[in-house]
Scaffold this active site. Structure first.
Site, PDB file in Angstrom:
ATOM      1  CG  HIS A 268      -8.002  -7.881  33.808  1.00 26.20           C
ATOM      2  ND1 HIS A 268      -8.671  -8.353  32.687  1.00 26.20           N
ATOM      3  CD2 HIS A 268      -7.147  -6.950  33.355  1.00 26.20           C
ATOM      4  CE1 HIS A 268      -8.212  -7.733  31.609  1.00 26.20           C
ATOM      5  NE2 HIS A 268      -7.284  -6.865  31.986  1.00 26.20           N
ATOM      6  CB  THR A 564     -12.959 -15.217  28.715  1.00 20.79           C
ATOM      7  OG1 THR A 564     -11.929 -15.816  29.513  1.00 20.79           O
ATOM      8  CG2 THR A 564     -12.829 -13.715  28.764  1.00 20.79           C
ATOM      9  CE  LYS A 568     -11.771 -18.417  25.889  1.00 14.47           C
ATOM     10  NZ  LYS A 568     -10.707 -18.591  26.875  1.00 14.47           N
TER      11      LYS A 568
HETATM   12  C1  OAK Z   1      -4.996 -12.459  37.499  1.00 11.20           C
HETATM   13  C2  OAK Z   1      -4.067 -11.857  38.312  1.00 11.20           C
HETATM   14  C3  OAK Z   1      -4.282 -10.578  38.813  1.00 11.20           C
HETATM   15  C4  OAK Z   1      -5.425  -9.916  38.448  1.00 11.20           C
HETATM   16  C5  OAK Z   1      -6.353 -10.520  37.633  1.00 11.20           C
HETATM   17  C6  OAK Z   1      -6.144 -11.786  37.166  1.00 11.20           C
HETATM   18  C7  OAK Z   1      -7.114 -12.474  36.271  1.00 11.20           C
HETATM   19  O1  OAK Z   1      -6.804 -13.454  35.631  1.00 11.20           O
HETATM   20  N1  OAK Z   1      -8.332 -11.975  36.179  1.00 11.20           N
HETATM   21  C8  OAK Z   1      -9.298 -12.549  35.265  1.00 11.20           C
HETATM   22  O2  OAK Z   1      -9.307 -11.758  34.089  1.00 11.20           O
HETATM   23  C9  OAK Z   1     -10.185 -12.246  33.115  1.00 11.20           C
HETATM   24  C10 OAK Z   1     -10.047 -11.383  31.904  1.00 11.20           C
HETATM   25  O3  OAK Z   1     -10.542 -10.120  32.153  1.00 11.20           O
HETATM   26  C11 OAK Z   1     -11.620 -12.278  33.646  1.00 11.20           C
HETATM   27  O4  OAK Z   1     -12.449 -12.843  32.679  1.00 11.20           O
HETATM   28  C12 OAK Z   1     -11.689 -13.088  34.936  1.00 11.20           C
HETATM   29  O5  OAK Z   1     -12.983 -12.982  35.484  1.00 11.20           O
HETATM   30  C13 OAK Z   1     -10.666 -12.581  35.920  1.00 11.20           C
HETATM   31  O6  OAK Z   1     -10.627 -13.414  37.059  1.00 11.20           O
END
Ligand code: OAK
Length: 721
Positions: A268, A564, A568
């Protein structure tokens, strides 16, 4: 029905809804995505369950005091939680510390865990209810408790009562609090404890239930899929191996086959500061048996690499699970998974071609893309009843269960009366927000102004700063010419900064300081207003998103894995002002450049600068008088008190060469903002653009994403049908 029943008792269901506390069990996009996925799985009738920690304190509550963020504990369970059921009889024991004794019987090694600290994992189940389909899945949250009861503690240890209480507290600390850092990681031992605690609890309960139902673990990998949601549960790899080998007596190869056919991993983020690695010493003393398994995984894996790439030490050390004294959780997750995916097309391409390129060359078949989605039933149907009713009046209600039906709205894009209905819904939502801002902040905003909304975690890469600089430039222009012809605008911000992230907290302070100055300046005739709404959470998002005209999605290209919020906003008829980053790219593919506002550097250009240099922030400062003026204003007393207050921001841009290209993209952002201003004047055309966005948003429902995971990753057709 519930509404009617309660009204007979003179109780208003909406009021009860408002009293209920958000379950703030995540930080940002990652956690919220998981909640959307659970909703979609239940609504699609897929037997998919969530597993997490029942934090006593969720994400901190944010208060703004004198413009500064102040964090308060989120005691969300204070008045109880009516949705949870404690299932003590389904508790499990998780073992920490101790030592491993190897006992060899009939030539077979057995691994006996001794002198460990047993922690009780107690599950609390929360129902996840499908939309009108009578399907209820479960979110199982684990709470850490001492194996000994309160009574045992005090009577057993009479002489040392205090120690007993300290012990109990140290056990309960495991599920006490959510770490509040979004996309950045700190190697704290308590965090590793949390990760192993919920992974082990979850897998033990899955295996136990499977055995109870099926008598043995036969066909386990065919019937069960376990998804590793970023690397936080990457310990699933060695833990499933441990259960299969130590408790179920499988041999290594068979256990590995089951493990690697059961697990899949989603990445992610590519931010390097988010990639988890644990120092061997810390890991080994907390999880001795798990460390042995990780070591063996690493040995077998690097041996196979040596056969394939003899002598290529650099490559092998990059791919290895253990190197330079650390265990790399991304590597562990990839090696132990059947599939690996990114969360938007461009993100997956960056994983394959850059961040995970060596793994991609090794295992091209493992990699695939699953573009994120959001539950339209929460973020459109529930959050925006006015717009939902307008949609249903036009095309019926099928879209609720089949969101691509929203395409049918395209028929109405040239229909004057439908356009007006869309505009009425937006005006209504804006009036609700206007009232909220008046009631909560005593600020009067112009309901007819453009509502320009930037809501998400505060982070340098998300570039709230660039938005602020545009406002400062607009303000500077208005000061020079108060009669400047601009469409009135309300700039709305919300978002939390990690408590230790000083720069992000300074950005919040800057927004509030600027808001105070601009909102109280009579000279600019209320043409612009700025508001920072405190304590951003899902409840607030449900009010802010339906009221937005402009959705700010302005991350440095390549940095936002997907986003995301962008989806929305789109489904609520806001137009995206964004870079070609994350899922903005797919939004552009859906609606076309003509129905959104795209600007700035592309991902490959950004990456080229990172790899080869060639960007000089001072150059922009010296050649763009607007930038020079704005940056000087940060440190020259423009904001009256404390002239040095924003020095860190200034230095991050000029002293550290503007890592996120705020100055580089500024000019193209300002031009695009002017285009927004111009386009908003033609209401007919604007409304048509809104309709286009809503109509094309169906593909960004998490129903679509989940169907793709189900078919292509969890192979649900083979497993469940
Ligand atoms: C948080 C901590 C560690 C690794 C990733 C995250 C995180 O929140 N990533 C977010 O995930 C979302 C869902 O996939 C994406 O839409 C965001 O772009 C991303 O920053």
């Amino acid at each position: 029905m519930a509404k009617e029943a309660l009204s007979e008792l003179d109780i208003d269901l909406d009021m009860i809804e408002h009293i209920e506390h958000d379950a703030g069990l995540g930080n940002g996009g990652l956690g919220r995505l998981a909640a959307c996925f659970l909703e979609s799985m239940a609504s699609l009738g897929i037997a998919g369950h969530g597993c997490g920690i029942r934090y006593k304190y969720g994400l901190f509550e944010q208060k703004i005091i004198n413009g500064f963020q102040v964090e308060l504990p989120d005691n969300w369970l204070k008045n109880g939680n009516v949705w949870e059921i404690r299932k003590s009889d389904k508790s499990v024991v998780v073992k920490f510390g101790g030592n491993i004794r190897i006992q060899t019987t009939n030539g077979k090694d057995e691994f006996i865990h001794e002198n460990y600290e047993p922690i009780l994992g107690v599950p609390y189940d929360m129902p996840v209810i499908g939309y009108k389909n009578e399907i209820v899945n479960t979110l199982r949250l684990w709470s850490a408790e001492s194996e000994k009861s309160d009574f045992d503690l005090s009577s057993f240890n009479k002489g040392d009562y205090q120690k007993a209480v300290e012990y109990k507290n140290s056990v309960e600390a495991i599920s006490q609090i959510l770490y509040p850092d979004d996309s950045s990681y700190e190697g704290k031992i308590l965090r590793l404890k949390q990760q192993y605690f919920f992974v082990s609890s979850g897998l033990q309960s899955i295996v136990r239930r499977y055995k109870k139902k099926n008598g043995s673990l036969e066909n386990f990998a065919e019937k069960i899929a376990v998804h590793i949601n970023d690397t936080h549960p990457a310990l699933c790899v060695p833990e499933l191996m441990r259960i299969l080998i130590d408790e179920e007596h499988f041999g290594w190869d068979e256990a590995w086959d089951i493990t690697t056919n059961t697990l899949s991993y989603t990445n992610h983020t590519i931010l390097p500061e988010a990639l988890e690695k644990w120092p061997i010493d810390l890991f080994k003393s907390l999880l001795p048996r798990i460390y042995m398994i990780v070591e063996e995984i690493n040995e077998r894996f690097t041996k196979s690499l040596w056969d394939k790439y003899p002598g290529n030490w650099d490559l092998i050390s990059d791919l290895a699970v253990i190197s330079n004294g650390n265990i790399k959780m991304v590597n562990l997750a990839i090696v132990g998974s059947k599939y690996v995916n990114g969360v938007a097309k461009i993100h997956t391409e960056i994983l394959k071609n850059k961040v995970m390129n060596n793994f991609y060359n090794l295992y091209p078949h493992k990699f695939n893309n699953k573009t994120n989605g959001v539950t339209h039933r929460r973020f459109l149907l529930k959050a925006n009843p006015k717009l939902s009713n307008t949609i249903s009046d036009a095309i019926g209600t099928k879209w609720i269960e089949k969101p691509t039906e929203l395409m049918k709205l395209l028929k109405f894009k040239d229909d004057q009366s439908f356009r007006e209905k869309i505009a009425i819904a937006k005006r209504y939502n804006k009036s609700i927000l206007t009232k909220y801002i008046k009631d909560e902040y005593n600020l009067v905003i112009d309901e007819t102004s453009i509502f320009d909304v930037h809501i998400k975690r505060i982070h340098a890469y998300k570039r709230q700063l660039m938005n602020v600089f545009h406002i400062m430039d607009l303000y500077n222009r208005l000061k020079e010419n108060p009669n400047l012809d601009i469409t009135p605008r309300t700039f709305i911000f919300a978002g939390k900064a990690a408590p230790g992230y000083v720069l992000a907290k300074d950005i919040i302070k800057l927004i509030n300081t600027l808001a105070f100055k601009v909102n109280n300046d009579k000279l600019i005739k209320d043409k612009i207003k700025i508001i920072f709404i405190e304590n951003y959470n899902v409840t607030l998002a449900e009010m802010l998103i339906p009221a937005a005209d402009i959705s700010e999605q302005i991350s440095t290209a390549s940095k936002e894995a997907s986003g995301t919020g962008n989806m929305k906003f789109m489904m609520n008829g806001a137009l995206t002002l964004g870079t070609l980053d994350g899922a903005n790219v797919e939004i552009k593919d859906e609606v076309g450049y003509e129905n959104m506002f795209i600007f700035g550097l592309k991902a490959d250009e950004v990456i080229h600068y990172y790899d080869n240099g060639g960007y000089n922030a001072w150059h922009v400062y010296n050649h763009d008088y607007r930038i020079k003026k704005i940056l000087n204003q940060l440190v020259d007393g423009f904001f009256e008190h404390e002239p040095e207050e924003f020095r860190l921001i200034y230095d991050s841009l000029l002293g550290h060469n503007d890592e996120f290209f705020v100055l580089k993209d500024f000019s193209s952002y300002v031009d695009t903002q002017s285009l927004v201003d111009e386009k908003y004047r033609d209401k007919q055309r604007w409304n048509k653009m809104c309709i286009n966005n809503i109509a094309h948003s169906g593909i960004f429902s998490s129903d679509r994403t989940i169907s793709e995971y189900a078919k292509q990753i969890w192979e649900i057709n083979d497993k469940w049908l």
